[in-house]
Each structure stands twice: as structure tokens, then as C-alpha cells.
Write a protein that holds these residues in place. Structure first.
Motif, PDB file in Angstrom:
ATOM      1  N   GLY A 194       0.811  -1.202   0.000  1.00 48.79           N
ATOM      2  CA  GLY A 194       0.000   0.000   0.000  1.00 48.79           C
ATOM      3  C   GLY A 194       0.847   1.254   0.000  1.00 48.79           C
ATOM      4  O   GLY A 194       2.066   1.228   0.197  1.00 48.79           O
ATOM      5  N   TYR A 195       0.207   2.385  -0.197  1.00 46.09           N
ATOM      6  CA  TYR A 195       0.878   3.675  -0.225  1.00 46.09           C
ATOM      7  C   TYR A 195       1.378   4.037   1.168  1.00 46.09           C
ATOM      8  O   TYR A 195       0.700   3.798   2.172  1.00 46.09           O
ATOM      9  N   GLY A 196       2.563   4.628   1.239  1.00 45.79           N
ATOM     10  CA  GLY A 196       3.123   5.032   2.526  1.00 45.79           C
ATOM     11  C   GLY A 196       2.739   6.461   2.878  1.00 45.79           C
ATOM     12  O   GLY A 196       3.393   7.427   2.440  1.00 45.79           O
ATOM     13  N   PHE A 197       1.690   6.622   3.646  1.00 45.84           N
ATOM     14  CA  PHE A 197       1.224   7.952   4.020  1.00 45.84           C
ATOM     15  C   PHE A 197       2.235   8.662   4.916  1.00 45.84           C
ATOM     16  O   PHE A 197       2.920   8.034   5.733  1.00 45.84           O
ATOM     17  N   THR A 198       2.306   9.988   4.765  1.00 50.10           N
ATOM     18  CA  THR A 198       3.116  10.830   5.644  1.00 50.10           C
ATOM     19  C   THR A 198       2.197  11.704   6.486  1.00 50.10           C
ATOM     20  O   THR A 198       0.987  11.810   6.211  1.00 50.10           O
ATOM     21  N   LEU A 222      -9.990   7.884   7.452  1.00 51.23           N
ATOM     22  CA  LEU A 222      -8.641   7.763   6.910  1.00 51.23           C
ATOM     23  C   LEU A 222      -8.059   6.430   7.354  1.00 51.23           C
ATOM     24  O   LEU A 222      -8.193   6.047   8.524  1.00 51.23           O
ATOM     25  N   PHE A 223      -7.419   5.724   6.427  1.00 54.80           N
ATOM     26  CA  PHE A 223      -6.836   4.418   6.710  1.00 54.80           C
ATOM     27  C   PHE A 223      -5.464   4.310   6.057  1.00 54.80           C
ATOM     28  O   PHE A 223      -5.175   5.014   5.088  1.00 54.80           O
ATOM     29  N   THR A 224      -4.648   3.397   6.556  1.00 59.38           N
ATOM     30  CA  THR A 224      -3.567   2.828   5.771  1.00 59.38           C
ATOM     31  C   THR A 224      -4.024   1.449   5.328  1.00 59.38           C
ATOM     32  O   THR A 224      -4.951   0.882   5.912  1.00 59.38           O
ATOM     33  N   ASP A 225      -3.368   0.904   4.318  1.00 56.75           N
ATOM     34  CA  ASP A 225      -3.764  -0.414   3.832  1.00 56.75           C
ATOM     35  C   ASP A 225      -3.628  -1.464   4.926  1.00 56.75           C
ATOM     36  O   ASP A 225      -4.528  -2.276   5.153  1.00 56.75           O
ATOM     37  N   ALA A 226      -2.489  -1.462   5.641  1.00 53.10           N
ATOM     38  CA  ALA A 226      -2.264  -2.465   6.689  1.00 53.10           C
ATOM     39  C   ALA A 226      -3.264  -2.304   7.826  1.00 53.10           C
ATOM     40  O   ALA A 226      -3.765  -3.288   8.379  1.00 53.10           O
ATOM     41  N   ALA A 227      -3.581  -1.054   8.185  1.00 54.52           N
ATOM     42  CA  ALA A 227      -4.531  -0.821   9.276  1.00 54.52           C
ATOM     43  C   ALA A 227      -5.920  -1.324   8.908  1.00 54.52           C
ATOM     44  O   ALA A 227      -6.625  -1.902   9.749  1.00 54.52           O
ATOM     45  N   LEU A 228      -6.329  -1.124   7.663  1.00 55.92           N
ATOM     46  CA  LEU A 228      -7.649  -1.592   7.249  1.00 55.92           C
ATOM     47  C   LEU A 228      -7.699  -3.112   7.209  1.00 55.92           C
ATOM     48  O   LEU A 228      -8.692  -3.721   7.613  1.00 55.92           O
TER      49      LEU A 228
END
Length: 392
Positions: A2-6, A74-80
Motif C-alpha cells: 500500500g501507499y506510505g502515508f506521511t 482515513l486508513f492505511t492499507d495495513a490498518a484496514l
């Protein structure tokens, strides 16, 4: 991955400009057929912000299976991926009603959102600053405080503790070990010794590896096993093992090792029952059978049989049965004109996907076949699948 959010991405997504841009990107179909063209349009619309916006929109669409009204989340891929479906999270939260609770691995706040609906006061903590920033956006209840902290360094006293440790690479193992989690389950138990603790973990954990848990509850939702929850102290009940079966329609039932397990072993009866996965994983097949007047076909196999199936389940009415050989089964199905077949297997080394084409199915009708063993003998039970009346 997934995309690495900042943190900059999160700040933008939380802003009015970010919300407007996400709404614009959400108008794109983003289907496999249109994805490349849609990405190009997103880059024209949002420039360098396009990757964060695209990932956010896609994750929100995926989240409908787990989170109520995720359009603003708002999510990260791993968190979802690790997030608990809302019905399961709310079920777990019921034991925390009226309590002061700290979620020591709050991530983006999915579990904490359910807890905050019923708890008195909530503290959410996480080491990841990006997930914590997302949680600040997702959780807007006045009874929630968020802080950056290590799950193994307590920042509260006396509060009940909820933990959902991350999963390390298990190298394909079907059984999870306590050290496969981050933080490890044993370290969590030691850190919060004497505190009321609830730890969500993978249902493949070996219960003998967590002797500190006063109760292990395995939970399924709509037939899929979702989690095992390890309860300690005042959060545990008198049961050591519990299976809880939830449905999206709001119905639920439970069975525990406090129930009678007097279950005989008999020949094939009028019905075959394949117990819910939570019952099987919790080791409560005999308890479930005794509660519904059923018996086992073999004491080491989870399939049950009896004259009347339990209410509100998918059961299998027996049409005929006998010793299993591939040739005999193929002949039986041909005589019945079976062109569509569901294959259920326990206790035999048979791959349904490999077997199905060899059966040369042909005909207008459909059926289910249960392939199992009774003692050392392989058995084939041809059935009709039936959804039983919830009212019994």
C-alpha cells in the motif's frame, strides 16, 4: 504494502481542500478496466497529491465491509486489513460498557470507535504517528483522548486494557505462536498483569500457549471466523472457552465449555450439520451437539448428525450415503443427474477442486456431498443443502 502515508498527507486529507479533492477523485470509477485512465485524470486534478488521494478513496471503498459509513475515514492499507468488522468490535465492546478503557494499539481507531460508544472514558495510544493522526481525524467523541505511546509502557492506571497486536510474518503456518505478534502476547500479559485485559488475536492461536488468559472467545461473523479474544480478570466470565456466532442481521448465539458435552457417536442420520467455524476452533463441537440433540459420526471429526437440525443454519438433508470411492461417487451423481456439486471434506486428503472435474458432472440438478471418514473407512454422504427456519 500500500501507499506510505506521511503526516503531511494526513494533514492535507483532513483539510477542507483535501476533503474536496477526495470527493473529486471519488467520482472516478477506478475499476480494473478504467484504472490507468483514472490515475492519469487524478494526476491532472491533484498533482503530487494524487497517490494519497487515490489510496484513500480505494481504502474507503474497501472499508464498507468493516466500518459503518467510512466515507470520511482515513486508513492505511495495513490498518484496514487488520481492522475488526464493526459488528465484531461492538460485540467485544459490550464487556467494556461503563468502564474506563485504554486501547494500547489503537491504530486508526476502528476498535476504539466501538468502545467509545459504550465506555465511560477512553484513551487510545499507538507508536505510529501517522496512524495516530488518522485516529484523531476518525474519532471525534468527547470521551476519547489520544496519545503516542509504546503498548508495553503503561501510561494509565486501573483502566481496563484493550490490545490488538500486529501480526508478524507467520511463514504460512496455520497456527500462530505468541511471539508471532507485535508486541508479543506474553509481553502484553506480563505488562498488564493484574489489570483487566482483552487481547484480540488470530483465531489460529494455540490456546495452550496462552495459559494466562482466563477465557478464550472465538468469534465468527456470517460464517467466517474473525478473531479470538483473550479475556482476563473481571472481563472474563466463568467459561474457559466460548464460541460466539454473529450475523449481520443482528442475531447471535453462543456456546461455552460450561455447557454439557454428552454427545454420542452414531451412524448417519437424517441430517448432516457442519458446525460454525467458531465452534470448531473453540473445541466446542460436542457441547454444541449436546445442546441440539445431535451426535458425532466419528469422535475425531467435527461433522454432526441427527433427526432435526438446529434453527437458523445451513444444514444438509441426507439423500444417500455409503463407502466412498471416486468411481462409486461418480456413478451415484450421474444417476441423480447432478451437474452442480458442493464438496465438503473433513478427515480425508481430498482436494475438492481437483476432484470435481474427475467426477464428470452432467445434469440439471445440484447437490452437496460430504466426504469424511468413520473410523478408518472413507464415507460419501450425498445431501441437499437447506437453510433451516431461524424460529426453529
Amino acid at each position: 504494502m500500500g501507499y506510505g502515508f506521511t503526516l503531511g498527507d494526513v494533514a492535507f486529507l483532513r483539510s477542507p481542500d483535501g476533503a474536496a479533492a477526495a470527493a473529486e477523485i471519488d467520482r472516478l470509477p477506478l475499476t480494473p478496466a478504467t484504472y490507468l485512465a483514472d490515475v492519469a485524470k487524478a494526476r491532472v486534478l491533484a498533482g503530487d497529491r494524487a497517490p494519497a488521494l487515490l489510496e484513500t478513496v480505494l481504502l474507503r471503498r474497501k472499508a464498507v465491509s468493516k466500518v459503518d459509513n467510512p466515507a470520511d475515514w482515513l486508513f492505511t492499507d495495513a490498518a484496514l486489513q487488520q481492522a475488526t468488522p464493526t459488528p465484531v468490535a461492538r460485540h467485544r465492546a459490550r464487556r467494556l460498557e461503563g468502564r474506563d478503557v485504554q486501547d494500547v494499539t489503537c491504530s486508526v481507531g476502528v476498535d476504539l470507535a466501538a468502545v467509545s460508544e459504550v465506555a465511560a472514558r477512553c484513551v487510545g495510544s499507538d507508536l505510529d504517528p501517522v496512524r495516530l493522526a488518522m485516529a484523531r481525524h476518525n474519532l471525534k467523541r468527547p470521551n476519547v483522548i489520544l496519545a503516542q505511546a509504546d503498548a508495553l509502557v503503561p501510561i494509565t492506571r486501573e483502566m481496563a486494557v484493550l490490545a490488538d497486536p500486529g501480526r508478524r510474518d507467520s511463514s504460512g503456518r496455520r497456527r500462530w505462536r505468541p511471539e508471532d505478534f507485535a508486541p508479543p502476547l506474553g509481553a502484553l500479559a506480563e505488562t498488564y498483569r493484574g489489570r483487566d485485559l482483552a487481547v484480540k488475536c488470530a483465531p489460529g492461536i494455540d490456546f495452550d500457549d496462552v495459559p494466562w488468559a482466563d477465557e478464550v472467545e472465538v468469534v465468527s461473523l456470517d460464517g467466517a471466523v474473525r478473531e479470538a479474544c483473550l479475556w482476563t480478570g473481571g472481563l472474563a466470565t466463568e467459561a474457559r472457552r466460548r464460541a460466539t456466532v454473529l450475523r449481520s442481521d443482528g442475531s447471535e448465539w453462543t456456546v461455552t465449555d460450561r455447557h454439557d458435552d454428552d454427545c454420542p457417536v452414531t451412524d448417519v442420520g437424517e441430517w448432516i450439520i457442519d458446525p460454525d467455524g467458531a465452534v470448531v476452533r473453540a473445541g466446542l463441537v460436542r457441547h454444541y451437539a449436546a445442546a441440539h440433540g445431535l451426535s458425532q459420526l466419528d469422535e475425531r471429526i467435527a461433522y454432526l448428525t441427527g433427526p432435526v437440525p438446529p434453527p437458523g443454519i445451513r444444514a444438509f438433508r441426507v439423500l444417500e450415503h455409503g463407502k466412498y470411492t471416486e468411481k462409486t461417487l461418480r456413478t451415484t451423481l450421474a444417476k441423480r443427474g447432478i451437474g452442480r456439486l458442493e464438496i465438503l471434506v473433513r478427515g480425508l486428503d481430498i482436494d475438492p477442486n481437483a476432484l470435481r472435474p474427475r467426477l464428470k458432472l452432467k445434469g440439471p440438478d445440484e447437490a452437496s456431498v460430504v466426504l469424511t471418514r468413520v473410523g478408518r473407512s472413507p464415507v460419501a454422504i450425498v445431501c441437499e443443502a437447506v437453510r433451516t427456519d431461524p424460529a426453529g
